[in-house]
Design a protein around this motif. Structure first.
Motif, PDB file in Angstrom:
ATOM      1  N   ILE A   9       0.865  -1.120  -0.127  1.00 43.07           N
ATOM      2  CA  ILE A   9       0.121   0.124   0.088  1.00 43.07           C
ATOM      3  C   ILE A   9       0.858   1.449  -0.036  1.00 43.07           C
ATOM      4  N   MET A  10       1.972   1.468   0.886  1.00 43.43           N
ATOM      5  CA  MET A  10       2.723   2.295   0.912  1.00 43.43           C
ATOM      6  C   MET A  10       3.802   2.751  -0.318  1.00 43.43           C
ATOM      7  N   THR A  11       3.819   1.737  -1.108  1.00 43.49           N
ATOM      8  CA  THR A  11       4.710   1.878  -2.360  1.00 43.49           C
ATOM      9  C   THR A  11       3.980   1.767  -3.766  1.00 43.49           C
ATOM     10  N   LEU A  12       2.550   2.276  -3.498  1.00 41.10           N
ATOM     11  CA  LEU A  12       1.925   2.433  -4.800  1.00 41.10           C
ATOM     12  C   LEU A  12       2.385   3.535  -5.364  1.00 41.10           C
ATOM     13  N   PRO A  13       2.126   3.399  -6.907  1.00 40.54           N
ATOM     14  CA  PRO A  13       2.996   4.532  -7.706  1.00 40.54           C
ATOM     15  C   PRO A  13       2.546   5.930  -7.532  1.00 40.54           C
ATOM     16  N   TYR A  14       1.652   6.180  -6.502  1.00 39.89           N
ATOM     17  CA  TYR A  14       0.944   7.237  -6.142  1.00 39.89           C
ATOM     18  C   TYR A  14       1.979   7.916  -5.530  1.00 39.89           C
ATOM     19  N   PHE A  15       3.078   7.245  -4.726  1.00 44.50           N
ATOM     20  CA  PHE A  15       4.036   7.730  -3.838  1.00 44.50           C
ATOM     21  C   PHE A  15       5.381   7.644  -4.502  1.00 44.50           C
ATOM     22  N   ILE A  16       6.405   8.428  -3.994  1.00 43.43           N
ATOM     23  CA  ILE A  16       7.658   8.344  -3.930  1.00 43.43           C
ATOM     24  C   ILE A  16       8.050   7.981  -2.669  1.00 43.43           C
ATOM     25  N   THR A  17       8.911   6.854  -2.447  1.00 45.74           N
ATOM     26  CA  THR A  17       9.616   6.204  -1.219  1.00 45.74           C
ATOM     27  C   THR A  17      10.708   7.155  -0.946  1.00 45.74           C
ATOM     28  N   ILE A  18      10.807   7.853   0.192  1.00 44.07           N
ATOM     29  CA  ILE A  18      11.908   8.535   0.673  1.00 44.07           C
ATOM     30  C   ILE A  18      12.612   7.654   1.479  1.00 44.07           C
ATOM     31  N   ARG A  19      12.095   7.103   2.513  1.00 39.90           N
ATOM     32  CA  ARG A  19      12.957   6.301   3.536  1.00 39.90           C
ATOM     33  C   ARG A  19      12.009   5.175   3.974  1.00 39.90           C
ATOM     34  N   GLU A  20      12.530   3.956   4.266  1.00 42.23           N
ATOM     35  CA  GLU A  20      11.613   2.868   4.706  1.00 42.23           C
ATOM     36  C   GLU A  20      12.655   2.129   5.628  1.00 42.23           C
ATOM     37  N   SER A  21      11.888   1.818   6.914  1.00 41.62           N
ATOM     38  CA  SER A  21      12.608   0.642   7.939  1.00 41.62           C
ATOM     39  C   SER A  21      11.345   0.027   8.632  1.00 41.62           C
TER      40      SER A  21
END
Length: 104
Positions: A9-21
């Protein structure tokens, strides 16, 4: 503390991932450029809620937007916030609900 579905859900094309942990996902809306952080907060061994943080620009500090019972609810709030800021009603909100609410 995120499930595979949460990450999807958080990596949908709607978003740019800045940081993940395991303790935070920081994403940017492609629509408004606003930054968001989703932070899981464990209440006990079986329950977690998610704190949604928001900022307008990269150099700003985050402020608390709201707490949610699920990552899906937090992401839907982001989409709804974008629609409000852009003075529109897109169909993307309903598409995400249809895609993920059946498996949530």
């Amino acid at each position: 503390m995120f499930t595979l579905q949460d990450k999807e859900i958080m990596t949908l094309p709607y978003f740019i991932t800045i940081r993940e942990s395991s303790s935070m996902y920081e994403i940017q809306s492609r629509c408004t450029g606003h930054f968001w952080a989703i932070v899981p907060i464990a209440m006990n061994r079986k329950q977690t809620y998610y704190k949604l943080l928001h900022k307008y620009h990269e150099e700003d500090n985050y402020h608390v937007q709201m707490d949610f019972a699920s990552v899906l609810d937090a992401v839907l709030d982001i989409i709804n916030h974008d629609d409000y800021k852009l003075h529109r009603r897109s169909s993307y909100f309903e598409e995400v609900v249809a895609r993920f609410s059946k498996t949530a």
